[in-house]
Write an enzyme that holds these catalytic residues in place. Sequence first.
Site, PDB file in Angstrom:
ATOM      1  N   GLY A 151       0.631  -1.318  -0.066  1.00 53.33           N
ATOM      2  CA  GLY A 151       0.025   0.073   0.060  1.00 53.33           C
ATOM      3  C   GLY A 151       0.508   1.285   0.018  1.00 53.33           C
ATOM      4  O   GLY A 151       1.995   1.104  -0.742  1.00 53.33           O
ATOM      5  N   SER A 152       0.338   2.385   0.633  1.00 53.32           N
ATOM      6  CA  SER A 152       1.120   3.785   0.629  1.00 53.32           C
ATOM      7  C   SER A 152       2.467   3.412   1.279  1.00 53.32           C
ATOM      8  O   SER A 152       3.134   4.518   1.040  1.00 53.32           O
ATOM      9  CB  SER A 152       0.182   4.475   1.593  1.00 53.32           C
ATOM     10  OG  SER A 152      -1.053   4.688   0.909  1.00 53.32           O
ATOM     11  N   THR A 153       2.747   2.409   1.871  1.00 53.22           N
ATOM     12  CA  THR A 153       4.027   2.351   2.535  1.00 53.22           C
ATOM     13  C   THR A 153       5.170   2.361   1.383  1.00 53.22           C
ATOM     14  O   THR A 153       6.280   2.385   1.588  1.00 53.22           O
ATOM     15  CB  THR A 153       4.225   1.208   3.569  1.00 53.22           C
ATOM     16  OG1 THR A 153       4.041   0.211   3.038  1.00 53.22           O
ATOM     17  CG2 THR A 153       3.300   1.450   4.716  1.00 53.22           C
TER      18      THR A 153
END
Lengths: 383, 629
Positions: free
Chosen positions: B318-320
Amino acid sequence: MSLLERRLIRETSFGLAGKLWRISWTYVLLLCALAGVGYAALYSAGGGSAEPYASHHILRFAFGLMLMLSIALVDIRFIARLSWPAYAVAVTLLVLVLHMGHVGKGAQRWIDLAGMQWQPSEMMKIALVMALASWFHKASWEQMGNPLFLLPPALAVAVPVVLIVKEPNLGTAVIVAAVGAAVFLAAGIRWWKVGLIAAVIGLVAPIAYGHLHDYQRARIITFLSPESDPLGTGYNIIQSKIALGSGGMWGQGFLQGTQGNLNFLPEKQTDFIFTMLGEEFGFVGGVAVLGLLALIVLGAMGIALRCRHQYGRLLALGIGMNFFMYVFVNVAMVMGAIPVGGVPLPLVSHGGSAMIMVMVGFGLLMSVHVHRDVEFGDGRDNP
Amino acid sequence: MRRESKRTGVFTRRALLLVAGQLGALGALATRLYQVQVVDGARYATLAKTNRISERLIAAPRGRLLDRFGVTLAGNRSNWRALLVAEQTDNVDGTLDNFTRLVPLADHERVRIDREVRRHRRFIPVVVRDFLDWEDMARIEVNAPDLPGILIDVGTTRLYPFGSTLAHVIGYVAPPNEDDVAEDPMLALPGLRIGRAGVEKYYDLALRGRAGVAQLEVNSVGRVVRELDHQEGMQGQDIGLTIDSELQKSVLARLGDESASAVVMDCRNGEVLAMATNPSFDPSLFNSGVSQAQWIEWTSNRKAPLINKAAAGLYAPGSTFKMVVGLAGLQAHAITQTERLNCPGYLDIGDTRFHCWSKGGHGLLDLRGGLKNSCDVFFYEVARRTGMDNIAAMANRFGLGVKLDIELPNARKGLVPTREWRIAQGKAWNIGDTIVHGIGQGFLQLTPLALAVMASRLATGRAVLPHLTRTIADVLQPGSRPEDWPPLDLPERDLRAVRDGMWQVVNEPGGTATIARLTLPGVQLAGKTGSTQVRRVTREQREHGFKSEDLPWEFRPHALFVAFAPHDAPRYALSVVVEHGNAGAATAGPVARDIMTDALTIDPIGRREPPQRVAESITPGAPGREGSR
């Protein structure tokens, strides 16, 4: 008999120097040689060390040797008078050991006396020979034909044999019986009686087998087929044969025997000491030791033949026979030729009381030799 | 006169007869001796060598596992057990019946005992019951006459003082199977165990040590007669792990009841200080054999307690993943540090519209702002300009999608796709695929451990690798110093831009994870949230006011968080994944904050690392490790 001869006998019989002169030092040397073989074997059994066996062995032998020489100087006629008392003492001890002796390896054989453990059966062997020799000393050829005359000595053999069987110690009982039989034979028992006894034994043996202890029966079964229970009773014999076999013709060399030193051999310092020797010195060494043992037996028999009175002859023959039986039973045992039976190899095996008694026996033998020509009642032969 | 000579003559004849008999007997003995020694000698000599000596192995104590402060994580303790020697009883069933009356045996135990008794020779002891307590032992001893063939002896068993706290890292030991025994005969010894998972498995050979050898004299059926020689074996080596057991405990506590995992690393050298997976299991249960019911419970549990989620759980980052995308863009000169992109709330590529998580859009943003707001459109555009292959290459430089040499046999590599990979699958790589990978979705599959490595490398700019081994047999292994690790070879300016963005996420008003801000004075945390859909959300749902909280548990998105701290002098890096935890910020953020607080505050005074010798050859960047795989 000439006067001169009589004087000669008197002088040589009662002078200390004469007695010492009459001792067969050659024979003493043979015994020392055998004890030396024992020292070497026990040195090896101790893992290449005089401790714990060899040094004790040689000390005991030294003591036994002094005892032997001391006994050799005692007049044989005096010894003859002690025959029956000695026999009585031995029977008493045998009875005692049955009631209060302590048990070793499943049998009541030992009794504590004077700081050592004694097997009264060892003493019995010598006392029995003395008693029988004493009984037959005066017996003429005609008397030997009288069954009533033979009954008491037969009982004198039977009593200790039964007592020893009850201990139970089958091997020693057989030795005692064999020694007694040899004395009977030499004393002049008729051949037909010998045949009769042999026949009776042949008939009784199977019945007696039924009354044997389990372990005694097991020994006999093991003897017949040692591989049937390799870990049980046959184990000792197999290990012994393996050790002997690995010795081969020339042996593995002194202190090089693997089976003995790796503790494969059970009781290598006592009953199986001959195996040690056989492994390290091979067939050649084994035969040499057997030759030495044979010389000692022959020497005893020679002393018996040279003696000029019946007591001495029978005593020497009995002691020689006793020694022979020891040797034969032990050596045959380690080679798996007869059942195993707790019999040491005299003067070689580690063990105190047995060696002392053997040396007492040789002391008596030597006394017979020293006093071979003495005047000894009716028993002495006239030249 | 005649009388005597007659008697003498008889004596002489018979004595000579006896002598002849004696000589004959001795001669027979000599012949027999020749037979035994010379004729059969060779046969007996062979017997002497081969048949009589048997070598028997003696188990060596298994090496211990220690934490970085020398606290025992896996040790050995005495195990009193009842054995049955079948040959010593006339009636095996009777003995076991009597035994059951004293110490109850379950049916499956009886079945196992019967099977082993049948399979082994009758003098070989079979374990009836392990782990006897004093009461049971007393009962057995008192009733010994009724229990012929039962004997009690002591072996060792594996002890895990931390139980389930470290179960996934340490792993467990279990009875060996036949293949194991074929490899190392020592394993055939009763009670011996083999590492089946985790470090116990990875270092099994080193931990196992070498068996001692006893030379035994045995008879032809293999029964021991006596011991001839005894060679001590070599005890297994003690392995010192990088784990801090105190931190590990608090990390696991912070995970609460969630199905979650977290990894805390020393970002300077890659040492894994804590690796927690929740829920966990009791590793000692494997020692004596897991019951059917327990096994079913474990395998049917949807939270999968047996799986080490930290090293083997695969999640879309995801956004990581956005830091990697941004760096890839900078590296490929697709954007500059200050370049601003507009986010109207969506990006249209062809006839497909890709939405930003913020319906109204973020307006003009630079890289730092893109990270701070976790703007999807910004990274769609960066990914579009950069291309998937550049992104994948950058991901690999951060330890993503490559094999990490962690000492956990079942650790997974994860997947960072390239166009080639997709084409090898017989599919085409579409531009849309690149777009979704810009926000860490699509085919991306990464482990929390890999995310922690990414955070470490972002923080330090060094290519540290995660490792669990600190010492082997008290010798410090290479890799424990920062200098052991080569620099990533990225411009410091680029890295700083990304770190700034991560700092803003937490510490600037309006950042997506201000909830994760540390309350410690003077220490600030830099981090990044992530939440990844498990199930595709359609536009329809989105338009009807979709709320992931309303979904059934197993369809809710995973919540992720990566962080390092202190942000200006990084020491600790961590990753947290809460399965089906909805939003990264709301669920994983606080957990990450609390874990980081623990890592920063657990007082190291009095817990000095024990002095250790340094291994002689240090290969920079390549931590050499002994042991098995």
